[in-house]
Design a protein around this motif. Structure first.
Motif, PDB file in Angstrom:
ATOM      1  N   SER A 152       0.847  -1.184   0.000  1.00  0.00           N
ATOM      2  CA  SER A 152       0.000   0.000   0.000  1.00  0.00           C
ATOM      3  C   SER A 152       0.888   1.241   0.000  1.00  0.00           C
ATOM      4  O   SER A 152       2.019   1.203   0.468  1.00  0.00           O
ATOM      5  CB  SER A 152      -0.913   0.021   1.229  1.00  0.00           C
ATOM      6  N   VAL A 160      -3.540  -2.835  -1.682  1.00  0.00           N
ATOM      7  CA  VAL A 160      -4.648  -2.760  -0.738  1.00  0.00           C
ATOM      8  C   VAL A 160      -4.631  -1.381  -0.084  1.00  0.00           C
ATOM      9  O   VAL A 160      -3.696  -0.598  -0.278  1.00  0.00           O
ATOM     10  CB  VAL A 160      -4.558  -3.880   0.336  1.00  0.00           C
ATOM     11  N   SER A 161      -5.637  -1.087   0.725  1.00  0.00           N
ATOM     12  CA  SER A 161      -5.706   0.214   1.389  1.00  0.00           C
ATOM     13  C   SER A 161      -4.635   0.320   2.478  1.00  0.00           C
ATOM     14  O   SER A 161      -4.124  -0.693   2.972  1.00  0.00           O
ATOM     15  CB  SER A 161      -7.086   0.422   2.009  1.00  0.00           C
ATOM     16  N   ASP A 194      -5.034   1.320   5.561  1.00  0.00           N
ATOM     17  CA  ASP A 194      -5.533   0.738   6.813  1.00  0.00           C
ATOM     18  C   ASP A 194      -5.401  -0.779   6.814  1.00  0.00           C
ATOM     19  O   ASP A 194      -5.033  -1.381   7.818  1.00  0.00           O
ATOM     20  CB  ASP A 194      -6.994   1.133   7.045  1.00  0.00           C
ATOM     21  N   GLU A 195      -5.701  -1.410   5.673  1.00  0.00           N
ATOM     22  CA  GLU A 195      -5.604  -2.867   5.573  1.00  0.00           C
ATOM     23  C   GLU A 195      -4.166  -3.341   5.727  1.00  0.00           C
ATOM     24  O   GLU A 195      -3.900  -4.312   6.442  1.00  0.00           O
ATOM     25  CB  GLU A 195      -6.176  -3.343   4.230  1.00  0.00           C
ATOM     26  N   ARG A 210      -3.145  -3.202   9.343  1.00  0.00           N
ATOM     27  CA  ARG A 210      -3.692  -4.330  10.105  1.00  0.00           C
ATOM     28  C   ARG A 210      -2.871  -5.594   9.849  1.00  0.00           C
ATOM     29  O   ARG A 210      -2.556  -6.338  10.779  1.00  0.00           O
ATOM     30  CB  ARG A 210      -5.167  -4.574   9.744  1.00  0.00           C
TER      31      ARG A 210
END
Length: 132
Positions: free
Chosen positions: A55, A89-90, A92-93, A96
């Motif tokens: 990301s 992916v984002s 935030d993802e 995580r």
């Protein structure tokens, strides 16, 4: 001031990736540097990887202290656009995912320490092996 033919002067106005001591990776166009190898990147993104995922986070103009830089390298923009093997992916993802990966590493490290302690090995006993 001159760093020689292989110095930072050759990298001005080129797209670079900069890896810092803490593992963060920044990509941007180097605009200038100083005698301490501090650099300024324009159109900077922070890139994070986790397995086959990545990301980007846009940062704009970014100052990096030279003493934090581990690796600095030019990005081949032609190859960069041709090879897209990773899945985007984002932010935030990916954060995580990285947190889960960090927790797994910490759990594995705790397990190793527990197994060593149960076997009678401690970090201190390993350090004292030089006494023999």
């Amino acid at each position: 001031m001159s760093f020689g033919s292989a110095g930072l002067g050759d990298e001005v106005d080129k797209k670079l990736i900069v890896v810092l001591r803490d593992g963060r990776k920044y990509i941007g166009i180097m605009r200038t540097y100083d005698q301490f190898a501090n650099i300024i990147l324009q159109d900077t993104i922070e890139r994070a990887y986790c397995g086959e995922y990545y990301s980007d986070k846009s940062l704009g103009v970014f100052f990096i202290r030279g003493d934090n830089v581990v690796i600095l390298g030019e990005i081949d923009t032609e190859k960069e656009s041709l090879e897209k093997k990773l899945i985007k992916v984002s932010w935030d993802e990916i954060q995580r995912m990285l947190q889960i990966e960090k927790q797994k590493r910490e759990e594995e490290e705790q397990l190793k320490k527990r197994v060593m302690a149960e076997s009678g090995l401690t970090f201190d006993s390993i350090l004292n092996l030089d006494d023999f």
